[in-house]
Design an enzyme around this catalytic site. Structure first.
Site, PDB file in Angstrom:
ATOM      1  N   GLU A 189     -37.439 -96.749 -16.765  1.00 50.71           N
ATOM      2  CA  GLU A 189     -38.826 -96.901 -17.226  1.00 50.71           C
ATOM      3  C   GLU A 189     -39.172 -98.362 -17.525  1.00 50.71           C
ATOM      4  O   GLU A 189     -40.307 -98.692 -17.821  1.00 50.71           O
ATOM      5  CB  GLU A 189     -39.084 -96.021 -18.450  1.00 50.71           C
ATOM      6  CG  GLU A 189     -39.469 -94.589 -18.097  1.00 50.71           C
ATOM      7  CD  GLU A 189     -38.387 -93.830 -17.366  1.00 50.71           C
ATOM      8  OE1 GLU A 189     -37.235 -93.854 -17.846  1.00 50.71           O
ATOM      9  OE2 GLU A 189     -38.669 -93.247 -16.309  1.00 50.71           O
ATOM     10  N   ASP A 201     -41.165 -88.455 -11.958  1.00 47.86           N
ATOM     11  CA  ASP A 201     -40.122 -88.773 -12.946  1.00 47.86           C
ATOM     12  C   ASP A 201     -39.064 -87.675 -13.012  1.00 47.86           C
ATOM     13  O   ASP A 201     -38.566 -87.361 -14.084  1.00 47.86           O
ATOM     14  CB  ASP A 201     -40.751 -89.006 -14.337  1.00 47.86           C
ATOM     15  CG  ASP A 201     -39.762 -89.613 -15.338  1.00 47.86           C
ATOM     16  OD1 ASP A 201     -38.678 -90.045 -14.913  1.00 47.86           O
ATOM     17  OD2 ASP A 201     -40.065 -89.619 -16.535  1.00 47.86           O
ATOM     18  N   SER A 242     -29.198 -96.510 -18.727  1.00 51.05           N
ATOM     19  CA  SER A 242     -30.583 -96.078 -18.818  1.00 51.05           C
ATOM     20  C   SER A 242     -31.467 -97.295 -18.552  1.00 51.05           C
ATOM     21  O   SER A 242     -31.012 -98.419 -18.683  1.00 51.05           O
ATOM     22  CB  SER A 242     -30.895 -95.548 -20.218  1.00 51.05           C
ATOM     23  OG  SER A 242     -29.928 -94.615 -20.625  1.00 51.05           O
ATOM     24  N   GLY A 243     -32.733 -97.036 -18.221  1.00 50.91           N
ATOM     25  CA  GLY A 243     -33.646 -98.184 -18.104  1.00 50.91           C
ATOM     26  C   GLY A 243     -34.652 -98.138 -16.979  1.00 50.91           C
ATOM     27  O   GLY A 243     -35.379 -99.107 -16.771  1.00 50.91           O
ATOM     28  N   TRP A 280     -27.888 -92.292 -16.330  1.00 49.43           N
ATOM     29  CA  TRP A 280     -27.746 -92.130 -17.774  1.00 49.43           C
ATOM     30  C   TRP A 280     -27.128 -90.822 -18.238  1.00 49.43           C
ATOM     31  O   TRP A 280     -27.218 -90.504 -19.427  1.00 49.43           O
ATOM     32  CB  TRP A 280     -29.109 -92.331 -18.429  1.00 49.43           C
ATOM     33  CG  TRP A 280     -30.217 -91.486 -17.876  1.00 49.43           C
ATOM     34  CD1 TRP A 280     -31.009 -91.772 -16.807  1.00 49.43           C
ATOM     35  CD2 TRP A 280     -30.676 -90.222 -18.379  1.00 49.43           C
ATOM     36  NE1 TRP A 280     -31.924 -90.762 -16.606  1.00 49.43           N
ATOM     37  CE2 TRP A 280     -31.745 -89.805 -17.548  1.00 49.43           C
ATOM     38  CE3 TRP A 280     -30.292 -89.395 -19.434  1.00 49.43           C
ATOM     39  CZ2 TRP A 280     -32.431 -88.609 -17.747  1.00 49.43           C
ATOM     40  CZ3 TRP A 280     -30.966 -88.205 -19.635  1.00 49.43           C
ATOM     41  CH2 TRP A 280     -32.029 -87.828 -18.795  1.00 49.43           C
ATOM     42  N   ASP A 287     -35.817 -87.335 -12.526  1.00 49.71           N
ATOM     43  CA  ASP A 287     -34.422 -87.779 -12.421  1.00 49.71           C
ATOM     44  C   ASP A 287     -33.520 -86.616 -12.018  1.00 49.71           C
ATOM     45  O   ASP A 287     -33.756 -85.479 -12.427  1.00 49.71           O
ATOM     46  CB  ASP A 287     -33.895 -88.232 -13.785  1.00 49.71           C
ATOM     47  CG  ASP A 287     -34.720 -89.280 -14.484  1.00 49.71           C
ATOM     48  OD1 ASP A 287     -34.197 -90.368 -14.694  1.00 49.71           O
ATOM     49  OD2 ASP A 287     -35.876 -88.987 -14.826  1.00 49.71           O
ATOM     50  N   ARG A 335     -34.016 -81.036 -12.154  1.00 46.85           N
ATOM     51  CA  ARG A 335     -35.250 -81.219 -12.932  1.00 46.85           C
ATOM     52  C   ARG A 335     -36.486 -80.783 -12.131  1.00 46.85           C
ATOM     53  O   ARG A 335     -37.505 -80.417 -12.693  1.00 46.85           O
ATOM     54  CB  ARG A 335     -35.318 -82.709 -13.308  1.00 46.85           C
ATOM     55  CG  ARG A 335     -36.378 -83.098 -14.298  1.00 46.85           C
ATOM     56  CD  ARG A 335     -35.940 -84.385 -14.997  1.00 46.85           C
ATOM     57  NE  ARG A 335     -37.069 -85.101 -15.566  1.00 46.85           N
ATOM     58  CZ  ARG A 335     -36.941 -86.160 -16.377  1.00 46.85           C
ATOM     59  NH1 ARG A 335     -35.755 -86.620 -16.690  1.00 46.85           N
ATOM     60  NH2 ARG A 335     -37.997 -86.770 -16.864  1.00 46.85           N
ATOM     61  N   ASN A 372     -34.704 -91.485 -11.699  1.00 42.14           N
ATOM     62  CA  ASN A 372     -35.964 -91.621 -10.967  1.00 42.14           C
ATOM     63  C   ASN A 372     -36.192 -93.039 -10.447  1.00 42.14           C
ATOM     64  O   ASN A 372     -35.655 -93.994 -10.983  1.00 42.14           O
ATOM     65  CB  ASN A 372     -37.137 -91.242 -11.875  1.00 42.14           C
ATOM     66  CG  ASN A 372     -37.232 -92.148 -13.088  1.00 42.14           C
ATOM     67  OD1 ASN A 372     -36.483 -91.991 -14.044  1.00 42.14           O
ATOM     68  ND2 ASN A 372     -38.130 -93.114 -13.055  1.00 42.14           N
ATOM     69  N   TRP A 381     -34.609 -78.185 -25.552  1.00 41.69           N
ATOM     70  CA  TRP A 381     -33.916 -79.468 -25.374  1.00 41.69           C
ATOM     71  C   TRP A 381     -32.444 -79.317 -25.733  1.00 41.69           C
ATOM     72  O   TRP A 381     -31.789 -80.292 -26.088  1.00 41.69           O
ATOM     73  CB  TRP A 381     -34.545 -80.542 -26.262  1.00 41.69           C
ATOM     74  CG  TRP A 381     -35.814 -81.098 -25.728  1.00 41.69           C
ATOM     75  CD1 TRP A 381     -37.074 -80.874 -26.201  1.00 41.69           C
ATOM     76  CD2 TRP A 381     -35.966 -81.986 -24.611  1.00 41.69           C
ATOM     77  NE1 TRP A 381     -37.986 -81.557 -25.444  1.00 41.69           N
ATOM     78  CE2 TRP A 381     -37.341 -82.239 -24.472  1.00 41.69           C
ATOM     79  CE3 TRP A 381     -35.058 -82.582 -23.723  1.00 41.69           C
ATOM     80  CZ2 TRP A 381     -37.836 -83.076 -23.472  1.00 41.69           C
ATOM     81  CZ3 TRP A 381     -35.570 -83.406 -22.715  1.00 41.69           C
ATOM     82  CH2 TRP A 381     -36.940 -83.646 -22.608  1.00 41.69           C
TER      83      TRP A 381
END
Lengths: 559, 277
Positions: free
Chosen positions: A207, A316, A204-205, A255, A318, A343, A273, A477
């Protein structure tokens, strides 16, 4: 001998301490491996043949999240009740447990691993990583989605971006490697994927403006076997899709757990993204391989083919959704397919040998594309990018789908997708990269309340055509799981853990768990009894039918 | 009032003073030009660190709305800074370590968040009514307490109004009196966040029972109502033959019998509630 493997496993931490006899824990183990091979690769490949276990994050390499157990079915699901529950450490539960040989291995937020007696819920051991209080997690909460198991070792990624191998019997650390530097925004939240002689992880990361990659590690030593970056460096294929030096901070995180086809020996991994998220001006071009599905050679990490869902994404979106592998007849020919509800609100059918786009269709409200062209590229409606003043677009940045799992039932040939129906006003802002800082370039103001909703949608797996939908009050979710009992289990933001008829969507069972459901259901069998697992709030619930279940197997002779 | 007693750093911006001071001081403050310290940097920091969940305008998103007069977890700026620094365990609210936001930046972000809230405040100068007469109206001829609780007195059919002066601006209150259906209250926390509260619902069951009431909660399988007589009703969706969610309606009667002065006096009274005077 296999029975002793399981008994020893329990004896270390359970039998001796509590006096409880665990002799039956490992009954039903059908492998003839050595004492260290509890779950060898062969069992992972053949996961469908032992539905009493749940051996990978999505239940099998094809990521079907489908249970072949049918003891719980439309006729009796209304009797389902809690058999045991487990209270976790504080935080969001997004994990899917692994169950093998009578033991459940589950992660607790942020990155702990716990082994539980699958019959009673009693804890056998728990491992908690030593992490500082200043661990970065920019753009996502402190979560973990689960472990991988291979032979007698568990593999877990941590919020501070380590990959740790734990002895499945005791929780003792076998090895611990730093995958990447958390100080510049890297984390591991996904469940690793165990292949033959390799542990695959992503990061992850995006952002924080990281440059994403996929790694393969040696299961025995933790040595890095290969690393494939998701953003090409200058000179590499695709580098011309990044203006200037924007590739260096291009995001493309990895991720969510991928899928694997053992026959084709191809690994399928979805990519996140581009960074910065909402300001695309600083990264002109299609920004490969962000928002792509990559097919990789698992021995070398080489990219065999790629397909990009959202070129030059500014919302965004992803592609980190579960990639479902399906074999089916396509226009009269048997084809190996990979399908996904993205998405960006489109459903895709690709040939998983070649990456060829076969079909795509809108499955949830979207206002950004007129459709897909013959190559699957979106026909973007002008004026739908984020602006400084704000621009209303469906879906919201959390998308029509997200990390939470869909399910595919080979019985109904339906693809079940928890769907978010929500728009957002997208804003663009200037942003400069600083290591370890948010690198997003804008934001959103999501429409809420009565203006947003959700549904479990059942789509024809080949056409994406809607067969039925079950309405949810809020955008969900929580993942879903179909079963051979012709059921679909799911969860809601309002705390419902429920079962639907897989063929019609008719609601058949509902348990109000008292807090939002944020994980995906799974199922296993113990003592001949099917169990269904889902979590809500801080508690994991294990459900079963009353007959023979009761309070954690408390029958005469059990203790 | 806990908030009003808080000692406040002098460096803070004017609208925040408006939020925290008694009306007289607020009036004085409102006369000055409302400015936010280092507004541009504060906004940039807010957009970078907070807007993804709380929305660019602070109207909420994945996280709760921040643009409200009183934040439920926040008594003062010190407490807000602590939340920004350490997060809120068990929620999606992360902490920002010092290398991400230094103390100066945390202070700016906190100030900006409070400023966002203050944007929804009453323009004190627009309140022209007589609060004392409003008080009489509310408790006597207006009979407002038959449906609202203030400071423990009254009946809970509609929203409690004990601190309504902190939560809502005068324009909002005026509208609530003259056109109550125009803007139903919206839940601000939990899974119901963003959903209408006091939404009028009409339900007919398969057995032929008819219920008129306000939705208290709802999920995909059940709905909970309070009828106009204050009775609690729980129904399963499977029992329901017809359900009409009357968006655009309110059970609050339009104040037809009130003239403009009456409305202004009521607004003046309501804006005092929760403000320590």
């Amino acid at each position: 001998m296999e029975v002793l493997i399981g008994c020893g496993l329990a004896a270390r931490r359970g039998c001796a301490a509590s006096g409880i006899a665990f002799a039956a824990v490992a009954l039903g183990v059908s492998t003839g491996q050595s004492a260290t091979a509890q779950v060898p690769y062969e069992r992972l490949v053949a996961a469908d043949s032992e539905p009493e276990s749940w051996l990978t994050y999505s239940g099998n390499y094809g990521s079907h999240r489908f249970s072949r157990l049918d003891q719980i079915n439309a006729a009796n699901v209304a009797d389902l009740r809690v058999v045991w529950a487990y209270q976790m450490d504080e935080g969001l539960i997004e994990t899917t447990p692994i169950v093998a040989d009578g033991v459940m291995y589950v992660t607790e937020p942020p990155s702990s691993v716990t082994a539980l007696d699958a019959r009673t819920g009693k804890r056998l051991w728990k491992w908690t990583p030593q992490m500082g209080s200043d661990v970065l997690h920019i753009g996502f909460p402190e979560v973990n989605r689960g472990v991988a198991i291979l032979d007698s070792t568990l593999y877990v990624g941590t919020l501070d971006a380590h990959l740790v191998a734990l002895d499945a019997r005791s929780g003792a650390v076998r090895w611990d490697v730093e995958v990447a530097d958390n100080a510049i925004g890297f984390s591991l939240t996904l469940a690793p994927l165990a292949l033959d002689g390799k542990i695959i992880v992503g990061v992850s990361g995006a952002e924080a403006g990281v440059r994403g990659f996929i790694d393969a590690y040696d299961p025995d030593t933790g040595k890095l076997i290969w690393r494939t970056y998701t953003i090409p460096a200058p000179g590499e294929f695709g580098s011309d899709t990044w203006g200037g030096n924007s590739w260096e901070t291009g995001g493309g995180s990895t991720w969510l757990t991928g899928s694997y086809d053992p026959e084709l020996d191809l690994l399928y991994w979805p990519i996140g993204n581009p960074a910065p998220d909402w300001n695309g001006d600083v990264r002109p071009g299609d920004n490969l391989y962000t928002d792509c599905l990559l097919a990789l050679d698992p021995d070398t990490g080489e990219i065999v083919w790629w397909f990009q869902f959202t070129p030059h994404d500014t919302h965004d979106w992803d592609a980190n959704q579960i990639q479902v592998l399906v074999d089916a007849e396509w226009e009269g020919e048997p084809r190996k397919l990979v399908v996904t509800a993205n998405r960006n609100a489109f459903y895709y059918v690709l040939d998983r040998e070649t990456g060829e786009f076969l079909h795509g269709t809108e499955y949830s409200k979207q206002t950004w594309a007129e459709g897909l062209d013959e190559n699957g590229r979106p026909i973007v409606i002008p004026g739908t990018d984020p602006t400084e003043e704000g621009n209303l677009v469906w879906p919201s940045l959390q998308g029509a789908a997200n990390w939470f799992s869909p399910s595919y039932s080979p019985m109904t040939r339906l693809f079940y997708q928890p769907t978010r129906i929500m728009g957002a006003i997208y804003y663009k802002a200037d942003v400069e990269y600083e290591p370890g800082q948010p690198f997003m370039g804008g934001g959103e103001q999501a429409l809420r309340g009565e203006e947003a909703s959700g549904a479990v949608k059942a789509l024809d797996v080949l056409t994406g055509e809607l067969k039925w939908e079950f309405p949810l009050q809020s955008p969900p979710w929580a993942g879903v799981m179909a079963t051979a009992g012709n059921l679909v289990f799911g969860g809601s933001e309002e705390g419902n853990i429920f079962a639907l008829d897989a063929g019609t969507g008719e609601p058949l069972w509902n348990f109000q768990a008292g807090a939002a459901v944020r994980s995906g259901p799974m199922s296993f069998e113990i003592d001949g009894q099917q169990r269904v697992v889902n979590s809500a709030g801080g508690t994991m619930f294990v459900f079963g039918l009353p007959e023979g279940g009761g309070s954690g197997g408390a029958r005469p002779g059990s203790f | 009032m806990r908030i009003a007693q808080t000692t406040w750093p002098l460096s803070l911006a004017v609208p925040i003073l408006l939020l925290l001071c008694p009306p007289a001081a607020a009036q004085e403050a409102a006369d000055a030009a409302p400015e936010l310290e280092d507004a541009e940097r504060a906004e940039r920091l807010y957009r970078a660190h907070c807007a993804r969940c709380h929305g660019v305008q602070g109207l909420g998103g994945e996280g709760p709305e921040l643009a409200q007069l009183a934040l439920p977890r926040v008594a003062d700026q010190v407490q807000l800074e602590r939340i920004i620094r350490f997060g809120i365990p068990g929620t999606g609210m992360p902490g920002a370590r010092a290398t991400v936001l230094d103390d100066d930046a945390v202070s700016l972000v906190a100030g900006y968040v409070l400023w966002l809230g203050a944007q929804t405040t009453v323009d004190a100068s627009s309140v022209t009514g007589d609060a004392d007469r409003g008080l009489d109206l509310f408790w006597a001829e207006g009979d407002c307490a038959s449906c609202h609780i203030v400071a423990g007195q009254g009946t809970a059919v509609g929203p409690e109004l004990t601190i309504i002066g902190l939560r809502r601006g005068a324009d909002y209150l005026r509208e609530a009196l003259s056109a109550p259906a125009a803007r139903l209250p919206v839940a601000r926390s939990g899974a119901r966040s963003g959903f209408f509260e006091y939404l009028p619902v009409r339900i007919v069951t398969h057995d032929g029972d008819i219920y008129n009431g306000m939705r208290m909660n709802e999920d995909s399988f059940t709905i909970q109502l309070m009828t106009v007589s204050g009775a609690f009703v729980s129904l399963r969706k499977g029992e329901i033959a017809e359900m009409e969610k009357r968006v655009g309606h309110s059970l609050m009667p339009v104040a037809q019998d009130l003239d403009e002065d009456d409305v202004e006096d009521l607004v003046a009274y309501l804006t005092t509630l929760g403000r320590g005077s």
